[in-house]
Design an enzyme around this catalytic site. Structure first.
Site, PDB file in Angstrom:
ATOM      1  N   ASN A  18      -7.961   5.213   3.340  1.00  0.00           N
ATOM      2  CA  ASN A  18      -8.480   3.844   3.411  1.00  0.00           C
ATOM      3  C   ASN A  18      -7.990   3.093   4.661  1.00  0.00           C
ATOM      4  OD1 ASN A  18      -9.887   1.634   2.493  1.00  0.00           O
ATOM      5  ND2 ASN A  18      -8.501   1.150   0.799  1.00  0.00           N
ATOM      6  N   HIS A  49      -7.718  -0.983 -15.456  1.00  0.00           N
ATOM      7  CA  HIS A  49      -7.194  -2.109 -14.688  1.00  0.00           C
ATOM      8  C   HIS A  49      -7.614  -3.419 -15.334  1.00  0.00           C
ATOM      9  CE1 HIS A  49      -5.954  -0.187 -10.806  1.00  0.00           C
ATOM     10  NE2 HIS A  49      -6.385   0.822 -11.535  1.00  0.00           N
ATOM     11  N   ASP A  66       1.895  -2.841 -11.266  1.00  0.00           N
ATOM     12  CA  ASP A  66       2.108  -2.366  -9.893  1.00  0.00           C
ATOM     13  C   ASP A  66       2.693  -3.492  -9.060  1.00  0.00           C
ATOM     14  OD1 ASP A  66       1.957  -1.167  -7.406  1.00  0.00           O
ATOM     15  OD2 ASP A  66      -0.147  -0.553  -7.605  1.00  0.00           O
ATOM     16  N   HIS A  95       3.495  -3.041  -5.906  1.00  0.00           N
ATOM     17  CA  HIS A  95       2.927  -2.781  -4.581  1.00  0.00           C
ATOM     18  C   HIS A  95       3.926  -2.987  -3.450  1.00  0.00           C
ATOM     19  CE1 HIS A  95      -0.817  -2.069  -2.197  1.00  0.00           C
ATOM     20  NE2 HIS A  95      -1.134  -1.440  -3.317  1.00  0.00           N
ATOM     21  N   ARG A 140       3.142   9.800  -8.456  1.00  0.00           N
ATOM     22  CA  ARG A 140       1.744   9.357  -8.308  1.00  0.00           C
ATOM     23  C   ARG A 140       1.016   9.980  -7.120  1.00  0.00           C
ATOM     24  NH1 ARG A 140      -0.861   5.783 -10.293  1.00  0.00           N
ATOM     25  NH2 ARG A 140      -1.475   4.523  -8.487  1.00  0.00           N
ATOM     26  N   HIS A 191      -2.578   8.662  -8.615  1.00  0.00           N
ATOM     27  CA  HIS A 191      -3.353   7.581  -8.029  1.00  0.00           C
ATOM     28  C   HIS A 191      -4.845   7.886  -8.227  1.00  0.00           C
ATOM     29  CE1 HIS A 191      -4.230   5.448  -3.897  1.00  0.00           C
ATOM     30  NE2 HIS A 191      -4.389   4.619  -4.905  1.00  0.00           N
ATOM     31  N   ASP A 248     -10.782   3.904  -3.668  1.00  0.00           N
ATOM     32  CA  ASP A 248     -10.843   4.354  -2.270  1.00  0.00           C
ATOM     33  C   ASP A 248     -10.623   5.864  -2.151  1.00  0.00           C
ATOM     34  OD1 ASP A 248      -8.225   2.770  -2.876  1.00  0.00           O
ATOM     35  OD2 ASP A 248      -7.600   4.196  -1.345  1.00  0.00           O
TER      36      ASP A 248
HETATM   37  C1  GCO Z   1      -3.198   1.641  -7.100  1.00  0.00           C
HETATM   38  C2  GCO Z   1      -3.023   1.395  -5.651  1.00  0.00           C
HETATM   39  C3  GCO Z   1      -4.266   1.047  -4.916  1.00  0.00           C
HETATM   40  C4  GCO Z   1      -3.995   0.886  -3.417  1.00  0.00           C
HETATM   41  C5  GCO Z   1      -5.173   1.351  -2.652  1.00  0.00           C
HETATM   42  C6  GCO Z   1      -4.945   1.255  -1.153  1.00  0.00           C
HETATM   43  O1  GCO Z   1      -2.178   1.656  -7.773  1.00  0.00           O
HETATM   44  O2  GCO Z   1      -4.315   1.871  -7.531  1.00  0.00           O
HETATM   45  O3  GCO Z   1      -1.933   0.589  -5.392  1.00  0.00           O
HETATM   46  O4  GCO Z   1      -4.899  -0.014  -5.498  1.00  0.00           O
HETATM   47  O5  GCO Z   1      -3.728  -0.442  -3.117  1.00  0.00           O
HETATM   48  O6  GCO Z   1      -5.448   2.660  -3.013  1.00  0.00           O
HETATM   49  O7  GCO Z   1      -6.002   1.830  -0.465  1.00  0.00           O
HETATM   50 MG    MG Z   2      -0.418   1.406  -6.705  1.00  0.00          MG
END
Ligand code: GCO
Ligand code: MG
Length: 402
Positions: free
Chosen positions: A37, A122, A210, A212, A283, A312, A316
């Protein structure tokens, strides 16, 4: 099984995807995802300029040797661009091998360890009331594990919280959007979020969250201590993990389960975390970490230390990665959970696939190969559009982790 052609496609049916198609003399072809991405063209060019010429004439059945050739044989090892390019080749070759064997991929990996793959949904709320609605909707679809993200009072845009109804991650056209982050505001709010969801839905639901990469290890330990009484299924990416030792501090202060690794691209990125049992879920994904061949090594290492998979699965990553992940998840003994963020209909048209969702679980199909195809003609109608993930700054303007 001589490779006669390898072609790279970049398309944008609602968002950008890079796809590799490898064809053999016998007419069997395989498809691999090469999407990174915001850096799509770097991988496309790496493949076109430096990998495709090396593949022509090679024996497609020698997956391991080709993997080693592209990893060891290159001198400059690892990195997300390289490992995504290797993953695309690896996945396309596994697709070919499974088609040749006339078996779905999970059979080649060792067969089913389970009947279906538990996935998490989500729920993103601009505020707590909105989040409660989102959780209820996900629950009604059958999900028993839900990732909760909420807007934070005083912060204009928070990671994971999109406009109502839009599930996919932002990747902005033109230059990256700049957002603002405040750890104080986040820490002041996050307990309210968990408390409200537990009060409304009780404790049967598994809740994920998350962070992040936004916190320092000590802040992460504080958040873990605050949230552990709400029994999260996992807290993800509490800190950036270049320094794997950071997790020692977090781990020593909280029992909240920890997940990390979506930005990792090799077994070396997770070795310390796994061997020291500093995490609970890994992940790392097929597309960004060298494909099935390499992820299998990571999963096997993890299994020695009670670490489970939690791949994951954001939108994307193309349906090719989702399809492969579901075969992998169906086989891998130390499976934990799989992220699920459904693709838009047009994405599934460009990448026709045989997997399906049913009541909180996903099922891979029985088609020979990984079960995901690529409609080149349709893809050609959606040309690449430059797009970037946002960047983050602290309130004083300092650049921070997004
Ligand atoms: C998740 C991830 C994504 C990322 C994304 C970046 O846990 O799904 O954090 O949402 O932000 O894949 O390209
Ligand atoms: Mg994430």
């Amino acid at each position: 099984m001589k490779i006669v052609s390898a072609k790279v496609f970049v398309c944008s049916p609602s968002r950008n995807f890079v796809t590799l198609k490898i064809e053999t003399e016998e007419g069997i072809y395989g498809i691999g995802d090469a999407t990174l991405n915001g850096r799509e063209l770097a991988v496309a060019s790496y493949l076109e300029e430096h990998v495709v010429p090396l593949l022509i004439g090679k024996d497609a059945s020698r997956i391991e040797d080709i993997w080693q050739y592209l990893y060891r044989g290159v001198y400059w090892r690892r990195g997300s661009i390289t490992m995504t390019a290797i993953a695309a080749v690896d996945v396309a070759l596994w697709d070919i091998k499974a088609k040749q064997a006339n078996m779905p991929l999970y059979q080649l990996l060792g067969g089913k360890s389970r009947d279906s793959v538990r996935v998490y949904a989500h729920a993103n709320g601009t505020n707590i009331d909105h989040l409660i609605d989102e959780v209820r909707q996900a629950q009604q679809l059958g999900y028993s594990a839900i990732r909760i993200q909420s807007g934070i009072p005083g912060i204009k845009k928070t990671y994971g919280v999109t406009e109502k109804g839009i599930k996919y991650e932002p990747a902005n056209a033109s230059l990256p959007e700049e957002q603002v982050w405040s750890t104080t505001k986040y820490i002041n709010h996050i307990e309210n979020v968990f408390a409200a969801i537990r009060e409304e839905f009780g404790y049967d639901l598994d809740l994920l969250h998350d962070v992040h990469h936004r916190l320092t290890p000590n802040e992460a330990a504080q958040v873990g201590k605050i949230l552990e009484k709400y029994r999260p299924f996992w807290l993800e990416d509490m800190v950036p993990a270049e320094n794997q030792d950071s997790f020692r501090l977090i781990r020593s202060r909280t029992t909240a389960p920890l997940a990390v690794g979506e930005v990792f691209n090799s077994i070396w990125d997770c070795k310390t975390l796994i061997e020291n049992q500093l995490i609970d879920y890994i992940r790392t994904t097929i597309v960004h970490a060298g494909g099935i061949t390499h992820l299998r090594r990571i999963a096997d290492l993890a299994s020695l230390y009670h670490v489970r998979t939690g791949f994951h699965g954001a939108t994307d990553l193309s349906p090719i990665t989702m399809g492969c992940a579901l075969h992998f998840d169906t086989w891998v003994p130390n499976f934990g959970i799989q992220e699920h963020m459904p693709h838009e209909a047009i994405v599934n048209d460009v990448f026709p696939n045989d997997y399906h969702f049913d009541n909180g679980y996903m099922h891979c199909g029985e088609t020979a190969g990984h079960g995901v195809d690529f409609n080149e003609q349709l893809a050609a109608q959606y040309p690449y559009k430059p797009a970037y993930l946002p960047v983050n700054r602290l309130e004083d303007g300092t650049l921070w982790n997004w």
